[in-house]
Write an enzyme that holds these catalytic residues in place. Structure first.
Site, PDB file in Angstrom:
ATOM      1  N   LYS A 177      27.016  22.857 -47.678  1.00  0.00           N
ATOM      2  CA  LYS A 177      27.069  21.919 -48.798  1.00  0.00           C
ATOM      3  C   LYS A 177      26.964  20.479 -48.306  1.00  0.00           C
ATOM      4  O   LYS A 177      26.160  19.689 -48.836  1.00  0.00           O
ATOM      5  CB  LYS A 177      28.359  22.125 -49.598  1.00  0.00           C
ATOM      6  CG  LYS A 177      28.489  21.186 -50.790  1.00  0.00           C
ATOM      7  CD  LYS A 177      29.664  21.586 -51.672  1.00  0.00           C
ATOM      8  CE  LYS A 177      30.984  21.219 -51.017  1.00  0.00           C
ATOM      9  NZ  LYS A 177      32.127  21.448 -51.925  1.00  0.00           N
ATOM     10  N   ASP A 193      29.169  22.390 -55.878  1.00  0.00           N
ATOM     11  CA  ASP A 193      30.586  22.050 -55.849  1.00  0.00           C
ATOM     12  C   ASP A 193      31.246  22.652 -57.089  1.00  0.00           C
ATOM     13  O   ASP A 193      30.641  23.458 -57.797  1.00  0.00           O
ATOM     14  CB  ASP A 193      30.795  20.534 -55.759  1.00  0.00           C
ATOM     15  CG  ASP A 193      30.434  19.804 -57.048  1.00  0.00           C
ATOM     16  OD1 ASP A 193      29.859  20.441 -57.966  1.00  0.00           O
ATOM     17  OD2 ASP A 193      30.743  18.608 -57.161  1.00  0.00           O
TER      18      ASP A 193
END
Length: 288
Positions: A180, A199
């Site tokens: 990420k 997220d």
């Protein structure tokens, strides 16, 4: 430092690329100001030949892409909300943002980068002194985060000449950098993400919009990558985060004021979709 945060790449990056190449926008201030296009059009209209040769803007070809186009219209200013002036600052800020808010990170990083402005300076610090700085500024998990950002700075110096690498495979080898974080940097700093950043906001909205049935970030990323072309991956995340922070809240989503409620299969019952289950109460050990 006189430069506005988020306005320019590092001097090292600029010297390597040269003025002809330029750099992908690294932050909010690099974005085109409102009305700039209109001003240029009024000053000098393009020729008919130029207009014919310009590539046509792709029209949404699926319901999901049409919904995303509406979201983009609702949030034309969507962007990464971590303040930064270079890929290095963005990388460090993103590592610091784990399990905390962008607001807190943006309060911490001016002090951090004021004392340690680049990878070489941060690599020369001891994790204990960085941890003390983070703790004083209210950052949680300060010991682990200090070890991570000092470690990644040393990795940048030892293996990449102090520059942030431009591939996911190289980025995830740095301490504290997962998939990420790597894709945040690749998308925002370099305009070349290798996946969709998932997220909590992206996960929640993707579920509510019916774009995924999974609650696993890895599978959600694959589902979103299959629905949207790669050119949309970076802005897709920013736009969903903006919508999640401003309208599609976890507990009380504002469906009545949502501009895409007509296309959302979870509209007016969204509070029951995409939320993490409550944690079970902590059991107390039996007394002897």
């Amino acid at each position: 430092m006189s430069m506005r945060r988020g306005s320019a790449p590092s001097s090292a990056e600029t010297s390597q690329r040269g003025p002809a190449q330029g750099a992908a926008p690294a932050g909010r201030s690099a974005r085109r100001p409102p009305g700039a296009a209109a001003a240029r059009a009024g000053a000098a209209a393009p020729t008919a030949a130029a207009a014919r040769s310009a590539p046509a803007r792709a029209r949404p070809s699926t319901p999901s892409q049409a919904t995303f186009a509406k979201l983009r219209a609702l949030h034309p200013d969507a962007h990464c909300e971590l303040d930064h002036r270079s890929a290095f600052e963005l990388l460090v800020a993103t590592v610091l943002s784990a399990q905390t808010t962008d607001v807190l990170v943006n309060k911490v990083t001016p002090h951090l980068f004021g004392a340690y402005p680049d990878a070489r300076a941060l690599a020369g610090a001891e994790p204990a002194e960085i941890a003390a700085l983070l703790r004083r500024l209210g950052m949680g998990m300060f010991n682990q985060k200090a070890r991570n950002i000092v470690g990644l700075a040393r990795g940048l110096i030892e293996r990449h000449g102090g520059e942030v690498p431009r591939t996911l495979a190289e980025l995830v080898k740095l301490p504290g950098v997962g998939r990420k974080t790597a894709n945040v940097v690749l998308g925002v700093a370099f305009g070349a993400p290798e996946g969709v950043v998932v997220d909590t906001h992206v996960q929640r909205l993707a579920q509510r919009l019916g774009w995924t049935k999974s609650d696993k970030p890895e599978q959600i990323e694959r589902d979103l990558g299959a629905l949207f072309p790669q050119r949309d991956w970076d802005m897709l995340s920013h736009t969903l985060v903006f919508h999640g922070r401003r309208i599609c809240f976890a507990r009380k989503p504002a469906c009545g004021g949502c501009g895409i409620s007509d296309a959302c299969p979870s509209a007016f019952r969204a509070e029951n979709v995409g939320r993490k289950p409550p944690r079970p109460p902590r059991r107390r050990d039996a007394q002897p």
